[in-house]
Design an enzyme around this catalytic site. Sequence first.
Site, PDB file in Angstrom:
ATOM      1  N   LYS A 109       0.885  -1.176   0.000  1.00  0.00           N
ATOM      2  CA  LYS A 109       0.000   0.000   0.000  1.00  0.00           C
ATOM      3  C   LYS A 109       0.921   1.225   0.000  1.00  0.00           C
ATOM      4  O   LYS A 109       1.386   1.675   1.045  1.00  0.00           O
ATOM      5  CB  LYS A 109      -0.885  -0.021   1.254  1.00  0.00           C
ATOM      6  CG  LYS A 109      -2.213   0.689   1.142  1.00  0.00           C
ATOM      7  CD  LYS A 109      -2.157   2.152   0.800  1.00  0.00           C
ATOM      8  CE  LYS A 109      -1.768   3.038   1.944  1.00  0.00           C
ATOM      9  NZ  LYS A 109      -1.604   4.467   1.519  1.00  0.00           N
ATOM     10  N   SER A 126       4.176   8.035  10.195  1.00  0.00           N
ATOM     11  CA  SER A 126       4.155   8.866  11.399  1.00  0.00           C
ATOM     12  C   SER A 126       3.866   8.032  12.651  1.00  0.00           C
ATOM     13  O   SER A 126       3.293   6.935  12.581  1.00  0.00           O
ATOM     14  CB  SER A 126       3.086   9.948  11.250  1.00  0.00           C
ATOM     15  OG  SER A 126       1.822   9.336  11.131  1.00  0.00           O
ATOM     16  N   CYS A 142      13.119  10.825   8.011  1.00  0.00           N
ATOM     17  CA  CYS A 142      12.969  10.391   9.401  1.00  0.00           C
ATOM     18  C   CYS A 142      14.312  10.375  10.108  1.00  0.00           C
ATOM     19  O   CYS A 142      14.377  10.355  11.316  1.00  0.00           O
ATOM     20  CB  CYS A 142      12.347   9.015   9.462  1.00  0.00           C
ATOM     21  SG  CYS A 142      13.450   7.763   8.820  1.00  0.00           S
TER      22      CYS A 142
HETATM   23  P1  NAD Z   1       1.719   8.990   7.463  1.00  0.00           P
HETATM   24  O1  NAD Z   1       1.715   8.290   8.759  1.00  0.00           O
HETATM   25  O2  NAD Z   1       0.813  10.133   7.248  1.00  0.00           O
HETATM   26  O3  NAD Z   1       1.387   7.957   6.281  1.00  0.00           O
HETATM   27  C1  NAD Z   1       2.003   6.676   6.246  1.00  0.00           C
HETATM   28  C2  NAD Z   1       1.020   5.694   5.613  1.00  0.00           C
HETATM   29  O4  NAD Z   1      -0.130   5.588   6.445  1.00  0.00           O
HETATM   30  C3  NAD Z   1       0.533   6.134   4.232  1.00  0.00           C
HETATM   31  O5  NAD Z   1       0.534   5.016   3.374  1.00  0.00           O
HETATM   32  C4  NAD Z   1      -0.863   6.654   4.484  1.00  0.00           C
HETATM   33  O6  NAD Z   1      -1.740   6.398   3.419  1.00  0.00           O
HETATM   34  C5  NAD Z   1      -1.320   5.880   5.708  1.00  0.00           C
HETATM   35  N1  NAD Z   1      -2.224   6.674   6.554  1.00  0.00           N
HETATM   36  C6  NAD Z   1      -2.246   8.028   6.687  1.00  0.00           C
HETATM   37  N2  NAD Z   1      -3.196   8.389   7.578  1.00  0.00           N
HETATM   38  C7  NAD Z   1      -3.760   7.259   8.024  1.00  0.00           C
HETATM   39  C8  NAD Z   1      -4.798   6.984   8.982  1.00  0.00           C
HETATM   40  N3  NAD Z   1      -5.422   7.957   9.635  1.00  0.00           N
HETATM   41  N4  NAD Z   1      -5.109   5.700   9.219  1.00  0.00           N
HETATM   42  C9  NAD Z   1      -4.485   4.700   8.571  1.00  0.00           C
HETATM   43  N5  NAD Z   1      -3.504   4.909   7.638  1.00  0.00           N
HETATM   44  C10 NAD Z   1      -3.144   6.166   7.379  1.00  0.00           C
HETATM   45  O7  NAD Z   1       3.259   9.398   7.186  1.00  0.00           O
HETATM   46  P2  NAD Z   1       3.829  10.312   6.015  1.00  0.00           P
HETATM   47  O8  NAD Z   1       3.451  11.725   6.276  1.00  0.00           O
HETATM   48  O9  NAD Z   1       3.543   9.708   4.698  1.00  0.00           O
HETATM   49  O10 NAD Z   1       5.406  10.132   6.274  1.00  0.00           O
HETATM   50  C11 NAD Z   1       6.148  10.935   7.144  1.00  0.00           C
HETATM   51  C12 NAD Z   1       6.309  10.276   8.501  1.00  0.00           C
HETATM   52  O11 NAD Z   1       6.943   9.016   8.351  1.00  0.00           O
HETATM   53  C13 NAD Z   1       7.226  11.059   9.426  1.00  0.00           C
HETATM   54  O12 NAD Z   1       6.685  11.028  10.718  1.00  0.00           O
HETATM   55  C14 NAD Z   1       8.540  10.303   9.369  1.00  0.00           C
HETATM   56  O13 NAD Z   1       9.374  10.463  10.495  1.00  0.00           O
HETATM   57  C15 NAD Z   1       8.046   8.906   9.246  1.00  0.00           C
HETATM   58  N6  NAD Z   1       9.065   8.044   8.689  1.00  0.00           N
HETATM   59  C16 NAD Z   1       9.688   7.166   9.521  1.00  0.00           C
HETATM   60  C17 NAD Z   1      10.701   6.347   9.039  1.00  0.00           C
HETATM   61  C18 NAD Z   1      11.413   5.389   9.941  1.00  0.00           C
HETATM   62  O14 NAD Z   1      12.100   4.521   9.427  1.00  0.00           O
HETATM   63  N7  NAD Z   1      11.294   5.504  11.252  1.00  0.00           N
HETATM   64  C19 NAD Z   1      11.060   6.421   7.690  1.00  0.00           C
HETATM   65  C20 NAD Z   1      10.377   7.316   6.866  1.00  0.00           C
HETATM   66  C21 NAD Z   1       9.377   8.116   7.373  1.00  0.00           C
END
Ligand code: NAD
Length: 509
Positions: A185, A238, A293
Amino acid sequence: MNNAMQQAAPSTIPTVKLLIDGQFVESVSKEWRDVVNPATQEVLARVPFATSDEINAIVASAKTAFKTWRKTPIGVRARIFLKYQQLIRENMQELAALLTAEQGKTLADAEGDIFRGLEVVEHAANIGNLQMGEIANNVANGVDTYTLQQGLGVCAGITPFNFPAMIPLWMFPMAIACGNTFVLKPSEQDPMVTMRLVELALEAGIPPGVLNVVHGGEAIVNAICDHPDIKAISFVGSTKVGTHVYQRATLTGKRVQCMMGAKNHAIVLPDANKEQTLNNIAGAAFGAAGQRCMALPVTVLVGAANDWIPDFIAKAKTLKINGGAEAGTDVGPVISCAARERVESFIVSGIESGAKLELDGRNPDVPGYKDGNFVGPTIFSGVKPGMKIYDLEIFGPVLCIVSVATLDEAIEFINDNPNGNGTAIFTQSGAAARRFQEEIDVGQIGINVPIPVPVPLFSFSGSRASKLGDLGPYGKQVILFYTQTKTITARWFEDGAVTGGVNTTISLK
Ligand code: NAD
């Protein structure tokens, strides 16, 4: 439904397809979202929010494919990934251009995004050496014990917007190489380069049903968490969403790993190599417009290193803000208008909470890209816990400078922050670096290395609030994540051997 969301897909703009059982299929969904170039606001494609029938069909296809894929010889699996890594190399520039168009980062950084994923594909091609069991000979008389590492079944991956190549490649190559089938996804904000990588994976020989793709947001993610035929989920995104995914999916007995948000600190000691330190911290704080991240959004200056604040500002001012596709760009746009507004609101909050705004990156002049989501490098000094700019992940090009007197104070300061993704120290002192490595409670540590993301000989090992689940993605740990250990205890009787009688104890005799 947000601004970018549409009711249906008009015919002139390309649509992003689902991948079901080896076929790229147009979704029947009525809910679609625009994929927008963050430098220009051009609509590049529309992505569907798939229906529940579609996710059910995808999981059913993956479940059927598992029956044969799990028995596929190791060499066959390895050779697919050998071919896949070659195809990714051959298509690197096209992939990077697509990634920059939909995500915004510079072309050089887009190639880095793909390359760090490619390293995991190369690792998956080595699966023959990685997925090996253990054997102990003669654990009792004529008895041997050995283990098998077998695929779990259907696994799923949910990915964020900031690494649309690397993070999908953290997931499906290792899962599939281990004998699982997979449902991916991608982020709905930039799914196009992910889909191109998926096309290349099929071209490399991944059979129908072994790799599938669904698109969507909350509803589809919840359906993945709840589906009884999905055995494991790898999530990157996130902290808020990852925590929800972890709790919901573990309730249905799934194995789950969630790599989540961060607030990474760098310590600068006064004995550090100054020019190297300034270059490294500027790259890690402002590169990818701060949307990593493992970015370094907090710098803890120790003692006399506090005199370097003007040098940090001067260095940040040398960075060129421009469209990611333009040669010489250092800082591209953030992913969306909403992300730009969010970063700008953090800058306002920083000023209001009493931090000193040393460099204001709001509303930069970017000729030719007047509609882009640009925020330039921004620096605050005098930052303290309790300020929103310190307490929350900004995910933009904003560097918070904290001042302390000693290394011990700096270590304690970082350990008091709940996150544990990455950290770094800049020093020429081996003793100080070793003390830092021993005392710091963070899973990934750089010593004069600003973004210490491990190569796949190791695993990504973020910790504390940045991670849920015990095993990391890629590397040795992910083999355990994507396999079930079967332990076999075996005895073979010689023809005509006589028994020692009935054994009514638990001892192996
Ligand atoms: P996000 O959490 O908004 O989205 C991640 C995934 O979750 C997406 O596929 C999205 O469609 C889905 N999603 C979004 N809202 C949702 C909900 N309410 N319920 C269920 N699924 C949902 O994250 P983002 O903004 O795409 O990415 C940035 C975040 O990712 C930052 O916090 C960053 O630190 C983190 N990140 C962490 C790592 C790591 O390895 N720790 C790596 C990359 C990014």
